[in-house]
Design an enzyme around this catalytic site. Structure first.
Site, PDB file in Angstrom:
ATOM      1  N   HIS A 229      70.779  -6.446  56.562  1.00 21.78           N
ATOM      2  CA  HIS A 229      69.390  -6.155  56.958  1.00 21.78           C
ATOM      3  C   HIS A 229      68.361  -6.577  55.929  1.00 21.78           C
ATOM      4  CE1 HIS A 229      70.408  -2.383  54.803  1.00 21.78           C
ATOM      5  NE2 HIS A 229      69.142  -2.371  54.460  1.00 21.78           N
ATOM      6  N   ASP A 230      68.708  -6.498  54.642  1.00 18.41           N
ATOM      7  CA  ASP A 230      67.721  -6.820  53.604  1.00 18.41           C
ATOM      8  C   ASP A 230      67.928  -8.191  52.978  1.00 18.41           C
ATOM      9  OD1 ASP A 230      65.966  -4.678  53.575  1.00 18.41           O
ATOM     10  OD2 ASP A 230      67.298  -3.446  52.340  1.00 18.41           O
ATOM     11  N   LYS A 233      65.228 -10.101  51.203  1.00 14.70           N
ATOM     12  CA  LYS A 233      64.726  -9.714  49.879  1.00 14.70           C
ATOM     13  C   LYS A 233      65.069 -10.733  48.789  1.00 14.70           C
ATOM     14  CE  LYS A 233      64.158  -4.715  50.197  1.00 14.70           C
ATOM     15  NZ  LYS A 233      64.715  -3.412  49.783  1.00 14.70           N
ATOM     16  N   HIS A 258      60.139  -9.564  53.849  1.00 14.55           N
ATOM     17  CA  HIS A 258      61.597  -9.710  53.824  1.00 14.55           C
ATOM     18  C   HIS A 258      62.201  -9.611  55.229  1.00 14.55           C
ATOM     19  CE1 HIS A 258      61.852  -5.231  53.848  1.00 14.55           C
ATOM     20  NE2 HIS A 258      63.111  -5.376  54.225  1.00 14.55           N
ATOM     21  N   HIS A 284      64.536  -3.799  61.309  1.00 14.66           N
ATOM     22  CA  HIS A 284      64.899  -2.506  60.710  1.00 14.66           C
ATOM     23  C   HIS A 284      63.721  -1.713  60.152  1.00 14.66           C
ATOM     24  CE1 HIS A 284      65.126  -4.998  57.031  1.00 14.66           C
ATOM     25  NE2 HIS A 284      64.990  -3.878  56.350  1.00 14.66           N
ATOM     26  N   HIS A 285      62.527  -2.337  60.042  1.00 15.69           N
ATOM     27  CA  HIS A 285      61.342  -1.561  59.628  1.00 15.69           C
ATOM     28  C   HIS A 285      60.361  -1.331  60.768  1.00 15.69           C
ATOM     29  CE1 HIS A 285      62.370  -1.088  55.453  1.00 15.69           C
ATOM     30  NE2 HIS A 285      62.633  -2.386  55.346  1.00 15.69           N
ATOM     31  N   ASP A 313      69.318   3.180  56.948  1.00 18.16           N
ATOM     32  CA  ASP A 313      68.695   2.610  55.759  1.00 18.16           C
ATOM     33  C   ASP A 313      67.815   3.640  55.050  1.00 18.16           C
ATOM     34  OD1 ASP A 313      67.986   0.586  53.929  1.00 18.16           O
ATOM     35  OD2 ASP A 313      66.225   0.041  55.122  1.00 18.16           O
TER      36      ASP A 313
HETATM   37  P1  C2E Z   1      63.912   0.834  50.154  1.00 15.82           P
HETATM   38  O1  C2E Z   1      63.653   1.357  48.808  1.00 15.82           O
HETATM   39  O2  C2E Z   1      65.333   0.603  50.466  1.00 15.82           O
HETATM   40  O3  C2E Z   1      63.367   1.787  51.261  1.00 15.82           O
HETATM   41  C1  C2E Z   1      63.660   1.634  52.601  1.00 15.82           C
HETATM   42  C2  C2E Z   1      62.815   2.509  53.436  1.00 15.82           C
HETATM   43  O4  C2E Z   1      63.131   3.870  53.138  1.00 15.82           O
HETATM   44  C3  C2E Z   1      61.302   2.405  53.165  1.00 15.82           C
HETATM   45  O5  C2E Z   1      60.754   1.338  53.876  1.00 15.82           O
HETATM   46  C4  C2E Z   1      60.832   3.758  53.654  1.00 15.82           C
HETATM   47  O6  C2E Z   1      60.787   3.776  55.075  1.00 15.82           O
HETATM   48  C5  C2E Z   1      61.966   4.675  53.226  1.00 15.82           C
HETATM   49  N1  C2E Z   1      61.661   5.233  51.895  1.00 15.82           N
HETATM   50  C6  C2E Z   1      62.136   4.820  50.702  1.00 15.82           C
HETATM   51  N2  C2E Z   1      61.643   5.584  49.693  1.00 15.82           N
HETATM   52  C7  C2E Z   1      60.823   6.484  50.261  1.00 15.82           C
HETATM   53  C8  C2E Z   1      60.011   7.568  49.729  1.00 15.82           C
HETATM   54  O7  C2E Z   1      59.958   7.829  48.531  1.00 15.82           O
HETATM   55  N3  C2E Z   1      59.316   8.288  50.625  1.00 15.82           N
HETATM   56  C9  C2E Z   1      59.355   8.047  51.972  1.00 15.82           C
HETATM   57  N4  C2E Z   1      58.656   8.800  52.784  1.00 15.82           N
HETATM   58  N5  C2E Z   1      60.104   7.025  52.492  1.00 15.82           N
HETATM   59  C10 C2E Z   1      60.826   6.273  51.650  1.00 15.82           C
HETATM   60  P2  C2E Z   1      59.363   0.711  53.387  1.00 15.82           P
HETATM   61  O8  C2E Z   1      58.416   1.763  52.979  1.00 15.82           O
HETATM   62  O9  C2E Z   1      58.922  -0.238  54.440  1.00 15.82           O
HETATM   63  O10 C2E Z   1      59.733  -0.089  52.091  1.00 15.82           O
HETATM   64  C11 C2E Z   1      60.502  -1.275  52.148  1.00 15.82           C
HETATM   65  C12 C2E Z   1      60.985  -1.656  50.799  1.00 15.82           C
HETATM   66  O11 C2E Z   1      59.843  -1.940  49.984  1.00 15.82           O
HETATM   67  C13 C2E Z   1      61.728  -0.592  50.032  1.00 15.82           C
HETATM   68  O12 C2E Z   1      63.073  -0.544  50.357  1.00 15.82           O
HETATM   69  C14 C2E Z   1      61.549  -1.075  48.608  1.00 15.82           C
HETATM   70  O13 C2E Z   1      62.384  -2.163  48.330  1.00 15.82           O
HETATM   71  C15 C2E Z   1      60.127  -1.580  48.630  1.00 15.82           C
HETATM   72  N6  C2E Z   1      59.188  -0.530  48.201  1.00 15.82           N
HETATM   73  C16 C2E Z   1      58.514   0.360  48.984  1.00 15.82           C
HETATM   74  N7  C2E Z   1      57.693   1.130  48.226  1.00 15.82           N
HETATM   75  C17 C2E Z   1      57.899   0.742  46.939  1.00 15.82           C
HETATM   76  C18 C2E Z   1      57.324   1.179  45.668  1.00 15.82           C
HETATM   77  O14 C2E Z   1      56.487   2.082  45.571  1.00 15.82           O
HETATM   78  N8  C2E Z   1      57.767   0.518  44.539  1.00 15.82           N
HETATM   79  C19 C2E Z   1      58.685  -0.498  44.628  1.00 15.82           C
HETATM   80  N9  C2E Z   1      59.072  -1.096  43.487  1.00 15.82           N
HETATM   81  N10 C2E Z   1      59.215  -0.925  45.781  1.00 15.82           N
HETATM   82  C20 C2E Z   1      58.836  -0.311  46.933  1.00 15.82           C
HETATM   83  C1  SIN Z   2      67.298  -1.297  51.140  1.00 17.16           C
HETATM   84  O1  SIN Z   2      67.595  -0.336  51.863  1.00 17.16           O
HETATM   85  O2  SIN Z   2      68.114  -1.924  50.483  1.00 17.16           O
HETATM   86  C2  SIN Z   2      65.906  -1.766  51.023  1.00 17.16           C
HETATM   87  C3  SIN Z   2      64.979  -1.092  51.975  1.00 17.16           C
HETATM   88  C4  SIN Z   2      64.512  -1.945  53.025  1.00 17.16           C
HETATM   89  O3  SIN Z   2      63.682  -2.834  52.784  1.00 17.16           O
HETATM   90  O4  SIN Z   2      64.974  -1.722  54.123  1.00 17.16           O
HETATM   91 FE    FE Z   3      64.332  -3.571  54.440  1.00 16.87          FE
HETATM   92 FE    FE Z   4      68.095  -1.437  52.953  1.00 19.35          FE
END
Ligand code: C2E
Ligand code: SIN
Ligand code: FE
Ligand code: FE
Ligand code: SIN
Length: 371
Positions: A229-230, A233, A258, A284-285, A313
């Site tokens: 799915h990712d 990235k 991504h 997936h988003h 995810d």
């Molecule tokens: P990820 O870290 O694998 O997160 C996947 C999804 O999990 C996020 O999609 C969000 O729906 C949920 N999620 C993750 N952490 C949190 C959280 O602390 N609170 C809540 N409420 N939900 C959470 P999303 O938001 O579309 O983000 C996609 C990707 O973007 C993330 O994958 C991560 O790689 C990046 N990302 C998002 N926010 C940040 C951030 O503040 N800092 C960094 N460095 N990367 C971020």
């Molecule tokens: C991850 O789950 O590896 C990243 C989060 C996302 O972009 O779906």
């Molecule tokens: Fe993703």
């Molecule tokens: Fe993921």
């Protein structure tokens, strides 16, 4: 040598014998040989072949025309190409009097094709996946009959299920090779998330898919593809992807790409499995209420694979530490899924999530990241 048609007792025993052998055979080549032999015996033909479709090269091929190695013809060519293109079976008494006949293989091998019966056959959703072809009737009459055509159709429908399942297996093997090759080209992912993350998402998706009543084969497909799915990235710069703190709006926009990148990377493939991977990467988003990205799809516009992977995810993202957040305690995660039921997530997938939570937690424990 002139022979006679089989009696119904003989026919039954041929069918029983072969069906037992075919259902015990797990290799594609083995099933094809057995089907060819069964067809040949049933209708007293000199040769019989099972033709399959090679989509990538737009050719039809057979590995087991009796006495011959692999033969290939382009789409639409020959009696076999005609049968597969039109879905119509044919009985021909004199191939050389029929303009559809493709005589090139006779020329190469010195064999003389006279009578030919050809029937297309279908998989369980009705898509044509190949054809059965028998050549040269060995009885005194020397011609295939409607009865022969019926018998060959019967053989095709009996053997079709076994053939399909070994082809599916072949497809998985081919796809995995293709995936490995694709991954190799892109190089190792620069995201800090571990290999275990993708394995957890795969296992969570599989458990949820089975709980939701998807066909076990579909659930297996999802398990195979959800780790991709990712994949998009890999195109996101390190400085953004692994930034410890909060993202700026522009950085988040970049990360959002991504999904489209992954979709475009995978969608060119002709293999069904990678097509499913493209859906998961692209969707997936998306969110159930239409507020997700990249396309703002809503409800069942989002493929069930996308809706399931979203839950798997986010469950994994929340329950593990990320460079930008710490792991959440399970109570907080449960509260989050209850709140987002019908907003971010499909309500039935959230219900499946709660039903399976003990199992998901077990999996999380057994696939834990090293400290
Ligand atoms: P990820 O870290 O694998 O997160 C996947 C999804 O999990 C996020 O999609 C969000 O729906 C949920 N999620 C993750 N952490 C949190 C959280 O602390 N609170 C809540 N409420 N939900 C959470 P999303 O938001 O579309 O983000 C996609 C990707 O973007 C993330 O994958 C991560 O790689 C990046 N990302 C998002 N926010 C940040 C951030 O503040 N800092 C960094 N460095 N990367 C971020
Ligand atoms: C991850 O789950 O590896 C990243 C989060 C996302 O972009 O779906
Ligand atoms: Fe993703
Ligand atoms: Fe993921
Ligand atoms: C072939 O043997 O090449 C195909 C025969 C035919 O379908 O015309």
């Amino acid at each position: 040598m002139v022979r006679t048609d089989l009696s119904s007792d003989q026919l039954l025993s041929v069918i029983f014998d072969y069906m037992a052998k075919i259902s015990g055979e797990s290799r594609l080549a083995g099933v094809l040989v057995l089907m060819a032999n069964m067809g040949r015996e049933m209708i007293v033909a000199d040769r019989c072949a099972v033709w399959l479709i090679d989509e990538a090269n737009e050719e039809l091929y057979t590995t087991v025309a009796h006495g011959v190695k692999e033969i290939r013809v382009p789409y639409g060519i020959g009696l076999v190409g005609h049968a597969i293109a039109t879905g119509e079976p044919s009985i021909v008494d004199d191939a050389y009097a029929d303009p559809r006949h493709h005589a090139e293989n006779d020329r190469k091998t010195g064999y003389v094709t006279r009578s030919v019966v050809t029937i297309p056959f279908r998989n369980h959703d009705g898509r044509i996946i190949g054809a059965y072809q028998a050549v040269n009737k060995m009885t005194a009459a020397g011609k295939f009959t409607e009865k022969d055509l019926e018998l060959l159709s019967l053989a095709a429908s009996y053997a079709g299920k076994s053939l399909e399942s070994v082809m599916l297996h072949q497809e998985i093997v081919d796809t995995q090779r293709e995936i490995i090759a694709t991954m190799g080209q892109i190089g190792e992912s620069r995201s800090k998330e571990t290999a275990l993350h993708v394995r957890r998402v795969a296992e969570y998706s599989h458990v949820l898919a089975l709980r939701l009543g998807l066909d076990p084969r579909e659930a297996d497909v999802l398990r195979t593809v959800s780790p991709m799915h990712d994949i998009g990235k890999v195109a996101i710069p390190d400085a953004v992807l692994n930034k410890p703190g909060k993202l700026t709006e522009a950085e988040f926009e970049l990360i959002k790409s991504h999904t489209d990148i992954g979709y475009r990377l995978l969608k060119g493939s002709r293999r069904d499995l990678l097509g499913a991977a493209a859906i998961v990467a692209g969707q997936h988003h998306e969110k159930w209420d239409g507020s997700g990205y990249p396309n703002g799809l809503k409800g069942e516009e989002i493929h069930i694979f996308g809706r399931i992977t979203a839950v798997a995810d986010v469950f994994d993202a929340l329950s593990t530490e990320r460079v930008y957040k710490s792991a959440w305690p399970i109570e907080r995660i449960e509260r989050w899924f209850r709140e987002e039921r019908g907003r971010h997530f499909d309500p039935v997938v959230v219900d499946a999530f709660f039903d399976e939570l003990p199992r998901l937690l077990e999996l999380r424990e057994s696939l834990k990241d090293e400290a």
